[in-house]
Structure formats: C-alpha cells, structure tokens
Write a protein that holds these residues in place. Structure first.
Motif, short mmCIF file in Angstrom:
data_model
loop_
_atom_site.label_atom_id
_atom_site.label_comp_id
_atom_site.label_asym_id
_atom_site.label_seq_id
_atom_site.Cartn_x
_atom_site.Cartn_y
_atom_site.Cartn_z
N SER A 79 0.83 -1.20 0.00
CA SER A 79 0.00 0.00 0.00
C SER A 79 0.87 1.25 0.00
CB SER A 79 -0.92 0.01 1.22
OG SER A 79 -0.18 0.21 2.41
N TYR A 80 0.28 2.35 -0.43
CA TYR A 80 1.00 3.62 -0.52
C TYR A 80 1.51 4.05 0.85
CZ TYR A 80 1.76 8.61 -1.40
OH TYR A 80 2.31 9.87 -1.49
N ILE A 81 0.65 3.98 1.87
CA ILE A 81 1.04 4.37 3.23
C ILE A 81 2.12 3.43 3.76
CG2 ILE A 81 0.26 4.63 5.61
CD1 ILE A 81 -0.69 6.82 3.73
N GLU A 82 1.96 2.14 3.52
CA GLU A 82 2.93 1.15 3.99
C GLU A 82 4.28 1.37 3.31
OE1 GLU A 82 3.19 -3.71 4.68
OE2 GLU A 82 1.67 -2.84 3.34
N CYS A 83 4.27 1.73 2.05
CA CYS A 83 5.50 1.98 1.31
C CYS A 83 6.23 3.20 1.86
CB CYS A 83 5.20 2.17 -0.18
SG CYS A 83 6.66 2.30 -1.23
N LEU A 84 5.49 4.28 2.10
CA LEU A 84 6.11 5.48 2.66
C LEU A 84 6.63 5.23 4.08
CD1 LEU A 84 3.89 8.52 1.55
CD2 LEU A 84 5.91 7.54 0.46
N THR A 85 5.90 4.44 4.85
CA THR A 85 6.35 4.11 6.21
C THR A 85 7.64 3.30 6.17
OG1 THR A 85 4.05 4.07 6.99
CG2 THR A 85 5.70 2.99 8.37
N GLN A 86 7.67 2.32 5.25
CA GLN A 86 8.86 1.50 5.09
C GLN A 86 10.05 2.36 4.66
OE1 GLN A 86 9.42 -1.42 1.74
NE2 GLN A 86 9.24 -2.92 3.39
N THR A 87 9.82 3.26 3.72
CA THR A 87 10.87 4.16 3.26
C THR A 87 11.39 5.03 4.39
OG1 THR A 87 9.87 4.24 1.05
CG2 THR A 87 11.44 5.97 1.59
N TYR A 88 10.45 5.56 5.20
CA TYR A 88 10.83 6.45 6.30
C TYR A 88 11.74 5.74 7.30
CZ TYR A 88 10.43 9.36 10.46
OH TYR A 88 10.72 10.12 11.56
N PHE A 89 11.31 4.57 7.77
CA PHE A 89 12.09 3.87 8.79
C PHE A 89 13.38 3.28 8.22
CE2 PHE A 89 8.00 3.92 11.04
CZ PHE A 89 8.44 4.40 12.26
N ILE B 120 8.04 -0.86 -8.62
CA ILE B 120 9.31 -0.57 -7.98
C ILE B 120 10.21 -1.78 -8.19
CG2 ILE B 120 10.48 -0.09 -5.79
CD1 ILE B 120 7.95 1.23 -4.80
N GLN B 121 11.27 -1.57 -8.94
CA GLN B 121 12.15 -2.68 -9.29
C GLN B 121 13.10 -2.99 -8.13
OE1 GLN B 121 13.99 -1.72 -13.05
NE2 GLN B 121 12.04 -1.57 -14.11
N HIS B 122 12.51 -3.42 -7.04
CA HIS B 122 13.28 -3.72 -5.83
C HIS B 122 12.45 -4.64 -4.96
CE1 HIS B 122 16.71 -3.05 -3.32
NE2 HIS B 122 17.05 -1.94 -3.94
N PHE B 123 13.06 -5.12 -3.84
CA PHE B 123 12.29 -5.97 -2.94
C PHE B 123 11.76 -5.19 -1.75
CE2 PHE B 123 16.66 -6.19 -1.49
CZ PHE B 123 16.57 -6.20 -0.10
N PHE B 124 12.04 -3.87 -1.71
CA PHE B 124 11.46 -3.00 -0.69
C PHE B 124 11.39 -1.59 -1.24
CE2 PHE B 124 16.02 -2.77 0.00
CZ PHE B 124 16.26 -1.43 0.28
N CYS B 125 10.70 -0.71 -0.52
CA CYS B 125 10.54 0.67 -0.97
C CYS B 125 11.75 1.50 -0.57
CB CYS B 125 9.26 1.28 -0.37
SG CYS B 125 7.75 0.58 -1.03
N GLU B 126 12.75 1.49 -1.41
CA GLU B 126 13.94 2.29 -1.18
C GLU B 126 13.68 3.72 -1.66
OE1 GLU B 126 18.72 1.61 -1.70
OE2 GLU B 126 17.43 1.24 -3.41
#
Length: 309
Positions: A93-103, A174-180
């Motif tokens: 999700s968009y929120i989950e992606c931004l949260t992951q990026t933040y932390f 996103i060509q990655h395994f996490f939201c970098e």
C-alpha cells in the motif's frame, strides 16, 4: 514514475529479487533464515551487554545500540518481502510503502552515525586514555545516541514530505524488494533529487571523514608506542569495528552514490541485499568472534539461561 497525475494511488508493486517461480521457495527459506539469525544474534549482543557489568562501558553501549538499530533495520524490509513471496503477491500500500521508506532511511542513517561515534570512542580510548572516562561519560554517550536518532528522524521526515507531494500512475512498479527512497522518489522532480543527493553526500562524506580522521590519529598514536604488545592490544579493539565499517560502506555508499535517483539494476539490488540484510546478520558474529570480553559475556549468559531452565 510520473510527477503529475490526477489518479489517486493506493498501492505500489514490488517486483522483488526475481520473478522466477522456481526461485521463490529458495528465496523465502534463505531470507527467513537470515532474518532469524540476525534478530537472534543481535538480541544476544544486547542481552549480553545489559546483563554483564564488565561490558557497561561506552564501547559496548554503542554496540548494543547498533544491534538494536540492526534488528529494526532488517525488520523494515524482510518480513514484508517474506509475506509477498508466501502469498505470491507483489503489492504494497501507498502508506505502507512510505512508512517503510521512512524507517529504512532513518535506520540506515542511524547505523551510519553510530559507526562514526564508535570510531570516535576508539580514538579517545587510544589517543587520550587518561581523559577517556571524563570525555566519554554516560551523559555524553546517551546524548550522542539520542542525537543520532533525532537527526535521522528529521532528515527522513523531510524526504517523506517531499515524496508525499508527488503523484504516481496506477500500478507503479518498484524494481526492488522493498521501498527504497531512490526508487520511490521521482528522479524527474528537481527538489526531490537535489535533497536526496545533498542528504546522501552529507550523511556519507562527514561520517566517512570522521572515521578516517579517527583512525589516522589512532595509527599515528600507535606508531609512537614502543611496545609491540601494546600496539597489538590497542589496535585489536578496533579490528571488529573496521570490519563492519568496510562491509557497510563498501556496499551502502556504493549503492547510494552511484545509483541514487535511478532505476534499480540487478547489481544494485544485490548490493542492497548486502548492506540491508547481510551486514546486520554478520555484525554479531564479527563482534563476538573477535572479542574475548563479548565471548565471555555470551558464555555466561548461556550458562545463566541453562541454570535457570
């Protein structure tokens, strides 16, 4: 990614390390094992340091905070990847992606600053041994750690606020395994790109400069020592830190300086795995296997746990 679009985005698609169905069980098992080893290893370091009075020193205080940061670090990325592999889904999700990026951005920076603080600690211990307890007092050490977290919370917040201004097309991949951050932030948006490079340069150049300066002064002091035994004993306390610094900066700095703001390649993803998964997993082994005090503390911790059971 597009900088302007009226469609409201609700999720991204994480492409992962590989789309080959035959590799998914292997990747799941491999990363699950690495995650469990990382959490267990770093948790043992924290328990050993907190339970052993002999390790209540600035060096081990910073090490336990590094272990805590590493547990949080790997926990921001690997669990979501494991869930996606297990459920055979790619969405986040968009929120989950931004949260992951933040932390993730916060914890990369905290690791970075803590490694610099640990180099400064070794510099004071070797170059100014008589003033060590005065300079590296508990109040100062706690404030250094808190300051590192505060700096990165604020820097990451600015990153996220800039990314939140952007809009993306539906089904953005996103060509990655996490939201970098470099993958989420639009490379076509000047302000995002400028701040990304500025933050990367500042949080890369200054810590590396501090580490190099500390070890330059350490080596200069060791060269003046007449006793070879004294030289070896003094520098042996730096060996583990140097190994971790080399591993961390050899992968993380290369990824961010050469690939920030560009689409991920297979080589970039492999480098990302090295500093986001492999480095946190190896840190406990590096510090425990090369340190007699840590090995003794871990042995006493295991014996205490065995006697209680």
């Amino acid at each position: 990614m597009e900088g302007k679009n009226d469609t409201i985005l609700t999720q991204f698609l994480l492409l992962g390390l590989s789309e080959d169905p035959d590799l998914q069980p292997i990747l799941f098992g491999l990363f699950l094992c690495m995650y469990l080893v990382t959490v267990l290893g770093n948790l043992l370091i924290i328990l050993a340091v907190s339970s052993d009075p002999h390790l209540h020193t600035p060096m081990y205080f910073f090490l336990s905070n590094l272990s805590l940061a590493d547990i949080c670090f790997i926990s921001t990325t690997v669990p979501k990847m494991l869930v996606n592999i297990h459920t055979q889904r790619k969405d986040i999700s968009y929120i989950e992606c931004l949260t992951q990026t933040y932390f993730f951005t916060t914890l990369v920076g905290v690791d970075n600053i803590l490694l610099t603080i640990m180099a400064y600690d070794r510099f004071v211990a070797i170059c100014h041994p008589l003033k060590y307890t005065v300079i590296m007092n508990p109040w100062f050490c706690v404030h250094l750690v808190l300051l590192s977290w505060l700096i990165m919370f604020l820097v990451s917040l600015v990153h996220i606020l800039l990314v939140n201004r952007l809009t993306f097309s539906m089904g953005t991949e996103i060509q990655h395994f996490f939201c970098e951050l470099a993958q989420v932030a639009s490379s076509d948006t000047l302000i995002n790109k400028v701040f990304l490079y500025m933050a990367t340069a500042l949080l890369g150049v200054f810590p590396v400069t501090g580490i190099l300066f500390s070890y330059f002064r350490i080596i200069s002091s060791l060269m003046k020592m007449s006793s070879s035994v004294g030289k070896y004993k003094a520098f042996s306390t730096c060996g583990s830190h140097l190994c971790v610094v080399t591993l961390f900066y050899g992968t993380a700095l290369g990824v961010y300086l050469s690939s920030a703001g560009t689409h991920s390649s297979q080589r970039t993803m492999i480098a990302s795995v090295m500093y986001s998964v492999v480095t946190p997993m190896l840190n406990p082994f590096i510090y425990s296997l090369r340190n007699k005090d840590m090995k003794g503390a871990l042995r006493r911790l295991v014996e205490k746990a065995a006697s209680c059971s």
